[in-house]
Design an enzyme around this catalytic site. Structure first.
Site, PDB file in Angstrom:
ATOM      1  N   ASP A   9       7.866  -8.321  14.114  1.00  0.00           N
ATOM      2  CA  ASP A   9       7.637  -9.444  14.287  1.00  0.00           C
ATOM      3  C   ASP A   9       8.545 -10.297  14.536  1.00  0.00           C
ATOM      4  O   ASP A   9      10.056  -9.528  13.381  1.00  0.00           O
ATOM      5  CB  ASP A   9       6.289  -9.755  12.804  1.00  0.00           C
ATOM      6  CG  ASP A   9       7.090 -10.101  11.388  1.00  0.00           C
ATOM      7  OD1 ASP A   9       8.095  -9.941  11.784  1.00  0.00           O
ATOM      8  OD2 ASP A   9       6.488 -10.941  10.881  1.00  0.00           O
ATOM      9  N   CYS A  66       8.677  -6.469   9.621  1.00  0.00           N
ATOM     10  CA  CYS A  66       7.916  -7.538   8.808  1.00  0.00           C
ATOM     11  C   CYS A  66       9.657  -8.470   8.564  1.00  0.00           C
ATOM     12  O   CYS A  66      10.550  -8.121   8.158  1.00  0.00           O
ATOM     13  CB  CYS A  66       6.780  -8.304   8.821  1.00  0.00           C
ATOM     14  SG  CYS A  66       6.098  -7.226   6.751  1.00  0.00           S
ATOM     15  N   THR A  68       9.005  -9.848   5.505  1.00  0.00           N
ATOM     16  CA  THR A  68       9.137  -8.558   3.703  1.00  0.00           C
ATOM     17  C   THR A  68       8.814  -6.751   3.547  1.00  0.00           C
ATOM     18  O   THR A  68       9.264  -6.450   3.003  1.00  0.00           O
ATOM     19  CB  THR A  68       7.934  -9.897   2.668  1.00  0.00           C
ATOM     20  OG1 THR A  68       6.830  -8.696   3.469  1.00  0.00           O
ATOM     21  CG2 THR A  68       8.822 -10.461   2.252  1.00  0.00           C
ATOM     22  N   HIS A  99       7.848  13.947  -1.029  1.00  0.00           N
ATOM     23  CA  HIS A  99       6.495  13.979  -1.680  1.00  0.00           C
ATOM     24  C   HIS A  99       5.456  13.389  -0.686  1.00  0.00           C
ATOM     25  O   HIS A  99       4.068  14.118  -1.115  1.00  0.00           O
ATOM     26  CB  HIS A  99       6.585  13.452  -2.311  1.00  0.00           C
ATOM     27  CG  HIS A  99       7.911  14.376  -4.087  1.00  0.00           C
ATOM     28  ND1 HIS A  99       8.397  14.009  -4.757  1.00  0.00           N
ATOM     29  CD2 HIS A  99       8.603  15.890  -3.275  1.00  0.00           C
ATOM     30  CE1 HIS A  99       8.516  14.699  -5.414  1.00  0.00           C
ATOM     31  NE2 HIS A  99       8.555  15.508  -4.333  1.00  0.00           N
ATOM     32  N   HIS A 134       2.867  18.892  -2.624  1.00  0.00           N
ATOM     33  CA  HIS A 134       2.248  18.021  -2.366  1.00  0.00           C
ATOM     34  C   HIS A 134       1.645  18.025  -1.499  1.00  0.00           C
ATOM     35  O   HIS A 134       0.970  16.498  -1.011  1.00  0.00           O
ATOM     36  CB  HIS A 134       4.421  17.388  -1.936  1.00  0.00           C
ATOM     37  CG  HIS A 134       4.952  17.536  -3.363  1.00  0.00           C
ATOM     38  ND1 HIS A 134       5.254  16.723  -4.145  1.00  0.00           N
ATOM     39  CD2 HIS A 134       6.177  18.259  -3.113  1.00  0.00           C
ATOM     40  CE1 HIS A 134       5.626  17.223  -4.662  1.00  0.00           C
ATOM     41  NE2 HIS A 134       6.814  18.023  -4.460  1.00  0.00           N
TER      42      HIS A 134
END
Length: 148
Positions: A9, A66, A68, A99, A134
Site C-alpha cells: 500500500d 504496508c 507496519t 517451522h 512441523h
C-alpha cells in the site's frame, strides 16, 4: 526463473521498490501488484490481490507491505491457504519458513528495523521447510480455517 508476487500500500512504496530491485538482481521475476505512489489504497485490497495471484500458482512466495506490516499480514492470513509471517528479525524470518512453511512474508515500510529488511528477506528465501513434526503443526494451523 523463480517468481514472487509483491504487493504494497501507500505506506511502503519505498520498501517495495528496494525489494523488487533486489529480487530482480538475484534472479527473481517480480510481479509487483502494489502501488508506486503515496496515494492512499487499502491494505486488505492489496493483500487479497497478491494472495489471489499467488494461489493461481507459479510463485515461490509472496511479499506484502504496508505501513507496519500488521494490517496486511492479518488480512492475508484470513485467506484460505495463506500463511503470512511478520518477522522482527532474520531469525524469525528463517523460522517462518523452516517451522511454519510460510508462503508469504510481510514488512512495514514505516518500521525502523534493527536489521536490514533485505537481510531478513534473504533469511526467509534461504530457509527451507523442515517438515516432520512441523508438518503436523502446519496441518493443524490450516485446519483452523475449516473449524470456525
Amino acid at each position: 526463473m523463480p517468481s514472487v508476487v509483491l504487493a504494497n500500500d501507500h505506506g511502503a512504496v519505498d520498501l517495495a521498490v528496494i525489494f523488487a530491485d533486489y529480487l530482480k538482481k538475484i534472479g527473481y521475476e517480480v510481479n509487483h501488484l502494489g502501488v508506486k505512489t503515496n496515494d492512499s489504497v487499502d491494505y486488505p485490497d492489496m493483500a487479497k490481490a497478491a494472495c489471489d495471484e499467488y494461489k493461481k500458482g507459479g510463485y515461490e512466495f509472496g511479499i506484502l507491505l504496508c505501513g507496519t506490516g500488521i494490517g496486511i499480514s492479518i488480512s492475508a492470513n484470513k485467506i484460505d491457504g495463506i500463511r503470512c509471517a511478520l518477522p522482527q528479525n532474520s531469525y524469525a524470518a528463517a523460522m517462518a519458513r523452516r517451522h511454519n512453511n510460510a508462503n508469504f512474508i510481510a514488512f512495514g515500510g514505516r518500521i525502523n528495523y534493527s536489521e536490514d529488511p533485505v537481510e531478513m528477506l534473504d533469511a526467509f528465501i534461504e530457509a527451507a521447510f523442515e517438515g516432520d513434526r512441523h508438518q503436523r503443526r502446519v496441518d493443524k494451523i490450516m485446519a483452523l480455517e475449516q473449524s470456525c
